[in-house]
Design a protein around this motif. Structure first.
Motif, PDB file in Angstrom:
ATOM      1  N   LYS A 191      16.893  14.431  23.701  1.00  0.00           N
ATOM      2  CA  LYS A 191      15.804  14.011  22.969  1.00  0.00           C
ATOM      3  C   LYS A 191      14.856  14.845  22.766  1.00  0.00           C
ATOM      4  O   LYS A 191      14.210  14.848  21.516  1.00  0.00           O
ATOM      5  CB  LYS A 191      15.238  12.868  24.178  1.00  0.00           C
ATOM      6  CG  LYS A 191      16.013  11.811  24.621  1.00  0.00           C
ATOM      7  CD  LYS A 191      15.217  10.765  25.429  1.00  0.00           C
ATOM      8  CE  LYS A 191      16.106   9.679  25.901  1.00  0.00           C
ATOM      9  NZ  LYS A 191      15.434   8.825  26.832  1.00  0.00           N
ATOM     10  N   GLU A 192      14.780  16.151  23.394  1.00  0.00           N
ATOM     11  CA  GLU A 192      13.623  17.214  23.000  1.00  0.00           C
ATOM     12  C   GLU A 192      14.306  17.774  21.762  1.00  0.00           C
ATOM     13  O   GLU A 192      13.656  18.464  20.983  1.00  0.00           O
ATOM     14  CB  GLU A 192      13.424  17.910  24.209  1.00  0.00           C
ATOM     15  CG  GLU A 192      12.171  19.125  23.727  1.00  0.00           C
ATOM     16  CD  GLU A 192      12.123  20.034  24.951  1.00  0.00           C
ATOM     17  OE1 GLU A 192      11.435  20.971  24.982  1.00  0.00           O
ATOM     18  OE2 GLU A 192      12.729  19.602  26.043  1.00  0.00           O
ATOM     19  N   HIS A 193      15.638  18.239  21.929  1.00  0.00           N
ATOM     20  CA  HIS A 193      16.174  19.068  20.802  1.00  0.00           C
ATOM     21  C   HIS A 193      17.110  18.409  20.183  1.00  0.00           C
ATOM     22  O   HIS A 193      18.356  18.059  20.543  1.00  0.00           O
ATOM     23  CB  HIS A 193      17.130  20.263  21.616  1.00  0.00           C
ATOM     24  CG  HIS A 193      16.480  21.066  22.521  1.00  0.00           C
ATOM     25  ND1 HIS A 193      15.321  21.780  22.164  1.00  0.00           N
ATOM     26  CD2 HIS A 193      16.148  21.059  23.928  1.00  0.00           C
ATOM     27  CE1 HIS A 193      14.617  22.409  23.228  1.00  0.00           C
ATOM     28  NE2 HIS A 193      15.225  22.042  24.579  1.00  0.00           N
ATOM     29  N   VAL A 194      16.537  18.013  19.047  1.00  0.00           N
ATOM     30  CA  VAL A 194      17.245  16.836  18.190  1.00  0.00           C
ATOM     31  C   VAL A 194      18.855  16.832  17.955  1.00  0.00           C
ATOM     32  O   VAL A 194      19.663  15.872  18.188  1.00  0.00           O
ATOM     33  CB  VAL A 194      16.499  16.616  16.851  1.00  0.00           C
ATOM     34  CG1 VAL A 194      17.132  15.463  16.025  1.00  0.00           C
ATOM     35  CG2 VAL A 194      14.989  16.426  16.870  1.00  0.00           C
ATOM     36  N   PHE A 228      13.689  13.210  19.080  1.00  0.00           N
ATOM     37  CA  PHE A 228      14.880  12.528  18.466  1.00  0.00           C
ATOM     38  C   PHE A 228      14.290  11.133  17.978  1.00  0.00           C
ATOM     39  O   PHE A 228      14.473  10.768  16.986  1.00  0.00           O
ATOM     40  CB  PHE A 228      15.842  12.368  19.561  1.00  0.00           C
ATOM     41  CG  PHE A 228      17.062  11.489  19.060  1.00  0.00           C
ATOM     42  CD1 PHE A 228      18.344  11.996  18.526  1.00  0.00           C
ATOM     43  CD2 PHE A 228      17.107  10.134  18.792  1.00  0.00           C
ATOM     44  CE1 PHE A 228      19.220  11.612  17.881  1.00  0.00           C
ATOM     45  CE2 PHE A 228      18.114   9.569  18.369  1.00  0.00           C
ATOM     46  CZ  PHE A 228      19.254  10.118  17.711  1.00  0.00           C
ATOM     47  N   SER A 229      13.408  10.383  18.823  1.00  0.00           N
ATOM     48  CA  SER A 229      12.933   9.151  18.519  1.00  0.00           C
ATOM     49  C   SER A 229      12.171   9.452  17.213  1.00  0.00           C
ATOM     50  O   SER A 229      11.995   8.532  16.158  1.00  0.00           O
ATOM     51  CB  SER A 229      12.259   8.622  19.578  1.00  0.00           C
ATOM     52  OG  SER A 229      11.008   9.332  19.561  1.00  0.00           O
ATOM     53  N   ARG A 230      11.383  10.473  17.017  1.00  0.00           N
ATOM     54  CA  ARG A 230      10.668  10.724  15.602  1.00  0.00           C
ATOM     55  C   ARG A 230      11.604  10.787  14.545  1.00  0.00           C
ATOM     56  O   ARG A 230      10.997  10.154  13.504  1.00  0.00           O
ATOM     57  CB  ARG A 230       9.890  12.016  15.849  1.00  0.00           C
ATOM     58  CG  ARG A 230       8.862  12.217  16.814  1.00  0.00           C
ATOM     59  CD  ARG A 230       8.028  13.472  16.734  1.00  0.00           C
ATOM     60  NE  ARG A 230       7.877  14.185  18.038  1.00  0.00           N
ATOM     61  CZ  ARG A 230       7.499  15.395  17.951  1.00  0.00           C
ATOM     62  NH1 ARG A 230       7.424  16.305  16.904  1.00  0.00           N
ATOM     63  NH2 ARG A 230       7.177  15.960  19.166  1.00  0.00           N
ATOM     64  N   PHE A 231      12.636  11.401  14.499  1.00  0.00           N
ATOM     65  CA  PHE A 231      13.679  11.588  13.330  1.00  0.00           C
ATOM     66  C   PHE A 231      14.205  10.155  13.225  1.00  0.00           C
ATOM     67  O   PHE A 231      14.349   9.624  12.082  1.00  0.00           O
ATOM     68  CB  PHE A 231      14.723  12.554  13.710  1.00  0.00           C
ATOM     69  CG  PHE A 231      14.090  14.000  13.467  1.00  0.00           C
ATOM     70  CD1 PHE A 231      14.847  14.727  12.174  1.00  0.00           C
ATOM     71  CD2 PHE A 231      13.564  14.540  14.249  1.00  0.00           C
ATOM     72  CE1 PHE A 231      14.632  15.978  11.881  1.00  0.00           C
ATOM     73  CE2 PHE A 231      13.172  15.874  13.822  1.00  0.00           C
ATOM     74  CZ  PHE A 231      13.666  16.619  12.827  1.00  0.00           C
ATOM     75  N   TYR A 232      14.292   9.217  14.264  1.00  0.00           N
ATOM     76  CA  TYR A 232      15.161   8.113  14.172  1.00  0.00           C
ATOM     77  C   TYR A 232      14.177   7.080  13.440  1.00  0.00           C
ATOM     78  O   TYR A 232      14.379   6.333  12.488  1.00  0.00           O
ATOM     79  CB  TYR A 232      15.475   7.420  15.478  1.00  0.00           C
ATOM     80  CG  TYR A 232      16.397   6.227  15.292  1.00  0.00           C
ATOM     81  CD1 TYR A 232      17.614   6.354  14.647  1.00  0.00           C
ATOM     82  CD2 TYR A 232      15.896   5.132  15.957  1.00  0.00           C
ATOM     83  CE1 TYR A 232      18.227   5.102  14.582  1.00  0.00           C
ATOM     84  CE2 TYR A 232      16.671   4.023  15.495  1.00  0.00           C
ATOM     85  CZ  TYR A 232      17.870   3.859  14.825  1.00  0.00           C
ATOM     86  OH  TYR A 232      18.607   2.791  14.773  1.00  0.00           O
ATOM     87  N   GLN A 281       9.590  19.921  11.510  1.00  0.00           N
ATOM     88  CA  GLN A 281       9.212  19.493  12.837  1.00  0.00           C
ATOM     89  C   GLN A 281       8.057  20.660  13.277  1.00  0.00           C
ATOM     90  O   GLN A 281       8.331  21.624  13.426  1.00  0.00           O
ATOM     91  CB  GLN A 281      10.567  19.411  13.910  1.00  0.00           C
ATOM     92  CG  GLN A 281      10.270  19.177  15.137  1.00  0.00           C
ATOM     93  CD  GLN A 281      11.382  19.475  16.025  1.00  0.00           C
ATOM     94  OE1 GLN A 281      12.548  18.877  15.826  1.00  0.00           O
ATOM     95  NE2 GLN A 281      11.273  19.974  17.319  1.00  0.00           N
ATOM     96  N   ALA A 282       6.923  20.108  13.614  1.00  0.00           N
ATOM     97  CA  ALA A 282       5.863  20.790  13.765  1.00  0.00           C
ATOM     98  C   ALA A 282       4.795  20.135  14.607  1.00  0.00           C
ATOM     99  O   ALA A 282       4.520  18.662  14.637  1.00  0.00           O
ATOM    100  CB  ALA A 282       5.368  21.531  12.939  1.00  0.00           C
TER     101      ALA A 282
END
Length: 231
Positions: free
Chosen positions: A165-168, A81-85, A9-10
């Motif tokens: 959402k910010e802190h997965v 979180f949405s990025r990971f999902y 995550q970067a």
């Protein structure tokens, strides 16, 4: 680790230290330094992804990731979180996700392997070895977090707060519906050290540490803690 995806995550638009992912560490941009640190996991079957935002400022990060044959997903700036999902949906056969933060230059592939094995044996939904939390005294900045694809799917159906959402992984260790935990670190030199980069002061401290202790790219967490134990 054939069933595991390691997600870095970067982004470049960090509020506290903009552009830090391209700051040089031992002759490499920070993001490339981290990639080189974790690349040994490839021989254990791990696959890699960069989770970043849609900002054009992240193009240099994407370029470096692609040079190392790392998958890329660019998503919402604040909803991590949405990025990971979305990455999960792109990789439906993956069972486990390892989260690595881009501000941890000395993330340790050996510890990630240990974390992966522990997580599978414990049948946790979420496991960590990256920060001191609860009864576990992990030095901050060397480890990672791991969670199951199933847990990510369950979380996607919850009414997540902006912080979640910010802190997965926040929902995994704060909500009681998930089983979480870690294992005690077995280091000879167990120090309450914070080795990450949140500010220019942190960055300069790490550069000084590298110079003073002759740290090298492939040193293990245990070796680094031994070298800095007298500080």
């Amino acid at each position: 680790m054939n069933d595991c995806l390691v997600v870095l995550q970067a982004r470049m638009d960090s509020v506290r230290l903009p552009g830090k992912m391209m700051l040089p560490i031992m002759g490499f941009p920070l993001i490339e330094f981290i990639i080189r640190r974790i690349k040994p996991l490839e021989k254990h079957g791990a696959k890699f992804f960069l989770a970043t935002s849609k900002s054009k400022s992240n193009y240099p990060l994407i370029k470096i990731a692609k040079q190392y044959q790392i998958g890329v997903y660019s998503g919402d700036e604040n909803d991590v979180f949405s990025r990971f999902y979305e990455i999960k949906k792109m990789n439906p056969n993956i069972k486990y996700f390892v989260r690595i933060c881009g501000d941890n230059p000395f993330v340790d592939p050996k510890l990630i392997l240990e974390l992966y094995d522990f997580h599978k044996l414990s049948k946790n939904d979420y496991s960590w070895n990256n920060v001191p939390r609860d009864i576990f005294n992990w030095p901050d900045g060397f480890g990672a977090e791991i969670f199951s694809s199933k847990s990510l799917e369950i979380s996607s159906k919850l009414n997540l707060s902006n912080d979640e959402k910010e802190h997965v992984t926040e929902c995994f260790y704060k909500r009681k519906i998930f089983k979480s935990g870690s294992y005690n670190p077995n280091f000879q030199y167990l120090l309450n050290k914070k080795i990450d980069i949140d500010s220019i002061k942190d960055y300069n401290k790490i550069l000084k540490l590298i110079g003073d202790k002759n740290l090298t790219l492939d040193l293990s967490t245990s070796d680094i803690l031994k070298l800095i134990s007298d500080d």
